[in-house]
Design a protein around this motif. Sequence first.
Motif, PDB file in Angstrom:
ATOM      1  N   ALA A  20      -3.595  11.987 -55.860  1.00  0.00           N
ATOM      2  CA  ALA A  20      -4.157  10.784 -56.477  1.00  0.00           C
ATOM      3  C   ALA A  20      -4.470   9.724 -55.423  1.00  0.00           C
ATOM      4  CB  ALA A  20      -3.186  10.230 -57.520  1.00  0.00           C
ATOM      5  N   PHE A  21      -3.587   9.569 -54.443  1.00  0.00           N
ATOM      6  CA  PHE A  21      -3.814   8.608 -53.373  1.00  0.00           C
ATOM      7  C   PHE A  21      -5.054   8.985 -52.570  1.00  0.00           C
ATOM      8  CE2 PHE A  21      -3.144   7.558 -48.860  1.00  0.00           C
ATOM      9  CZ  PHE A  21      -3.203   6.178 -48.953  1.00  0.00           C
ATOM     10  N   MET A  22      -5.141  10.236 -52.153  1.00  0.00           N
ATOM     11  CA  MET A  22      -6.285  10.685 -51.347  1.00  0.00           C
ATOM     12  C   MET A  22      -7.593  10.582 -52.142  1.00  0.00           C
ATOM     13  SD  MET A  22      -4.957  11.134 -48.572  1.00  0.00           S
ATOM     14  CE  MET A  22      -5.604  12.205 -47.351  1.00  0.00           C
ATOM     15  N   LEU A  23      -7.551  10.924 -53.420  1.00  0.00           N
ATOM     16  CA  LEU A  23      -8.748  10.838 -54.253  1.00  0.00           C
ATOM     17  C   LEU A  23      -9.202   9.391 -54.405  1.00  0.00           C
ATOM     18  CD1 LEU A  23     -10.764  12.424 -56.043  1.00  0.00           C
ATOM     19  CD2 LEU A  23      -9.224  11.955 -57.958  1.00  0.00           C
ATOM     20  N   SER A  24      -8.271   8.498 -54.642  1.00  0.00           N
ATOM     21  CA  SER A  24      -8.654   7.087 -54.823  1.00  0.00           C
ATOM     22  C   SER A  24      -9.222   6.492 -53.541  1.00  0.00           C
ATOM     23  CB  SER A  24      -7.468   6.270 -55.328  1.00  0.00           C
ATOM     24  OG  SER A  24      -6.466   6.179 -54.342  1.00  0.00           O
ATOM     25  N   ILE A  25      -8.610   6.793 -52.413  1.00  0.00           N
ATOM     26  CA  ILE A  25      -9.113   6.271 -51.143  1.00  0.00           C
ATOM     27  C   ILE A  25     -10.485   6.862 -50.818  1.00  0.00           C
ATOM     28  CG2 ILE A  25      -8.726   6.240 -48.637  1.00  0.00           C
ATOM     29  CD1 ILE A  25      -6.982   4.299 -50.206  1.00  0.00           C
ATOM     30  N   VAL A  37     -26.141  -2.420 -49.670  1.00  0.00           N
ATOM     31  CA  VAL A  37     -25.985  -3.733 -49.038  1.00  0.00           C
ATOM     32  C   VAL A  37     -26.013  -3.565 -47.518  1.00  0.00           C
ATOM     33  CG1 VAL A  37     -24.681  -4.760 -50.942  1.00  0.00           C
ATOM     34  CG2 VAL A  37     -23.461  -3.563 -49.138  1.00  0.00           C
ATOM     35  N   ASP A  38     -25.997  -4.703 -46.802  1.00  0.00           N
ATOM     36  CA  ASP A  38     -25.999  -4.676 -45.343  1.00  0.00           C
ATOM     37  C   ASP A  38     -24.703  -4.079 -44.798  1.00  0.00           C
ATOM     38  OD1 ASP A  38     -28.478  -5.902 -45.293  1.00  0.00           O
ATOM     39  OD2 ASP A  38     -27.612  -7.939 -45.194  1.00  0.00           O
ATOM     40  N   SER A  39     -24.767  -3.678 -43.536  1.00  0.00           N
ATOM     41  CA  SER A  39     -23.610  -3.044 -42.883  1.00  0.00           C
ATOM     42  C   SER A  39     -22.414  -3.986 -42.786  1.00  0.00           C
ATOM     43  CB  SER A  39     -23.987  -2.567 -41.484  1.00  0.00           C
ATOM     44  OG  SER A  39     -24.959  -1.560 -41.553  1.00  0.00           O
ATOM     45  N   TRP A  40     -22.659  -5.284 -42.555  1.00  0.00           N
ATOM     46  CA  TRP A  40     -21.535  -6.206 -42.420  1.00  0.00           C
ATOM     47  C   TRP A  40     -20.783  -6.351 -43.738  1.00  0.00           C
ATOM     48  CZ3 TRP A  40     -20.785 -10.719 -45.071  1.00  0.00           C
ATOM     49  CH2 TRP A  40     -21.883 -11.243 -45.757  1.00  0.00           C
ATOM     50  N   VAL A  41     -21.483  -6.240 -44.864  1.00  0.00           N
ATOM     51  CA  VAL A  41     -20.817  -6.301 -46.171  1.00  0.00           C
ATOM     52  C   VAL A  41     -19.957  -5.054 -46.365  1.00  0.00           C
ATOM     53  CG1 VAL A  41     -21.160  -6.388 -48.668  1.00  0.00           C
ATOM     54  CG2 VAL A  41     -22.626  -7.740 -47.176  1.00  0.00           C
ATOM     55  N   LYS A  42     -20.501  -3.896 -45.988  1.00  0.00           N
ATOM     56  CA  LYS A  42     -19.730  -2.654 -46.084  1.00  0.00           C
ATOM     57  C   LYS A  42     -18.499  -2.724 -45.175  1.00  0.00           C
ATOM     58  CE  LYS A  42     -23.668   0.300 -47.115  1.00  0.00           C
ATOM     59  NZ  LYS A  42     -24.467   1.460 -46.689  1.00  0.00           N
ATOM     60  N   GLY A  43     -18.678  -3.253 -43.972  1.00  0.00           N
ATOM     61  CA  GLY A  43     -17.549  -3.400 -43.057  1.00  0.00           C
ATOM     62  C   GLY A  43     -16.483  -4.321 -43.604  1.00  0.00           C
ATOM     63  N   PHE A  44     -16.918  -5.426 -44.216  1.00  0.00           N
ATOM     64  CA  PHE A  44     -15.977  -6.369 -44.813  1.00  0.00           C
ATOM     65  C   PHE A  44     -15.192  -5.700 -45.932  1.00  0.00           C
ATOM     66  CE2 PHE A  44     -14.932  -9.707 -47.897  1.00  0.00           C
ATOM     67  CZ  PHE A  44     -14.218 -10.569 -47.085  1.00  0.00           C
ATOM     68  N   MET A  45     -15.890  -4.952 -46.779  1.00  0.00           N
ATOM     69  CA  MET A  45     -15.204  -4.273 -47.883  1.00  0.00           C
ATOM     70  C   MET A  45     -14.294  -3.156 -47.371  1.00  0.00           C
ATOM     71  SD  MET A  45     -18.101  -4.238 -50.825  1.00  0.00           S
ATOM     72  CE  MET A  45     -16.939  -3.975 -52.134  1.00  0.00           C
ATOM     73  N   GLY A  46     -14.709  -2.475 -46.313  1.00  0.00           N
ATOM     74  CA  GLY A  46     -13.862  -1.445 -45.705  1.00  0.00           C
ATOM     75  C   GLY A  46     -12.587  -2.033 -45.117  1.00  0.00           C
ATOM     76  N   MET A  47     -12.714  -3.193 -44.465  1.00  0.00           N
ATOM     77  CA  MET A  47     -11.519  -3.852 -43.934  1.00  0.00           C
ATOM     78  C   MET A  47     -10.605  -4.305 -45.073  1.00  0.00           C
ATOM     79  SD  MET A  47     -12.939  -6.085 -40.724  1.00  0.00           S
ATOM     80  CE  MET A  47     -11.396  -6.960 -40.615  1.00  0.00           C
ATOM     81  N   GLY A  48     -11.193  -4.780 -46.145  1.00  0.00           N
ATOM     82  CA  GLY A  48     -10.385  -5.159 -47.307  1.00  0.00           C
ATOM     83  C   GLY A  48      -9.630  -3.975 -47.870  1.00  0.00           C
ATOM     84  N   LEU A  49     -10.296  -2.823 -47.931  1.00  0.00           N
ATOM     85  CA  LEU A  49      -9.640  -1.605 -48.410  1.00  0.00           C
ATOM     86  C   LEU A  49      -8.499  -1.218 -47.480  1.00  0.00           C
ATOM     87  CD1 LEU A  49      -9.495   0.887 -50.273  1.00  0.00           C
ATOM     88  CD2 LEU A  49     -11.198   1.963 -48.783  1.00  0.00           C
ATOM     89  N   PHE A  51      -6.729  -3.118 -45.399  1.00  0.00           N
ATOM     90  CA  PHE A  51      -5.613  -4.055 -45.516  1.00  0.00           C
ATOM     91  C   PHE A  51      -4.877  -3.892 -46.846  1.00  0.00           C
ATOM     92  CE2 PHE A  51      -7.813  -6.555 -42.141  1.00  0.00           C
ATOM     93  CZ  PHE A  51      -6.761  -6.553 -41.236  1.00  0.00           C
ATOM     94  N   SER A  52      -5.596  -3.580 -47.902  1.00  0.00           N
ATOM     95  CA  SER A  52      -4.943  -3.357 -49.203  1.00  0.00           C
ATOM     96  C   SER A  52      -4.038  -2.136 -49.160  1.00  0.00           C
ATOM     97  CB  SER A  52      -5.991  -3.182 -50.303  1.00  0.00           C
ATOM     98  OG  SER A  52      -6.720  -4.363 -50.481  1.00  0.00           O
ATOM     99  N   VAL A  53      -4.514  -1.058 -48.556  1.00  0.00           N
ATOM    100  CA  VAL A  53      -3.699   0.152 -48.446  1.00  0.00           C
ATOM    101  C   VAL A  53      -2.467  -0.116 -47.576  1.00  0.00           C
ATOM    102  CG1 VAL A  53      -3.654   2.515 -47.549  1.00  0.00           C
ATOM    103  CG2 VAL A  53      -5.594   1.743 -48.906  1.00  0.00           C
TER     104      VAL A  53
END
Length: 94
Positions: A20-25, A37-49, A51-53
Amino acid sequence: MQTIGNQKDSAAWIIQTWAAFMLSISMTTFGIVNLPVDSWVKGFMGMGLAFSVGSTFTLAKTTRDLHETKRLTARLDEAKVEKLLSQHDPLSFK
């Protein structure tokens, strides 16, 4: 004295939680990569992911450590009470 046994999780439960963890990530990462969206938005969301993990693992470890500390403290207190009770003789008048 009552002994508290270690909790053993079944292999099926461990596999299910990791799956479940691997599937969700992976699905969240797939969604972020395919956003229109632009790459910087994707990068921002990736960093948020990321930090959340990381903070989720830290919270889980802290919660587990606190629980184990309380269990150990309760067992020590119980041992002290049993020692006092075993040394007390209610028929002795001193």
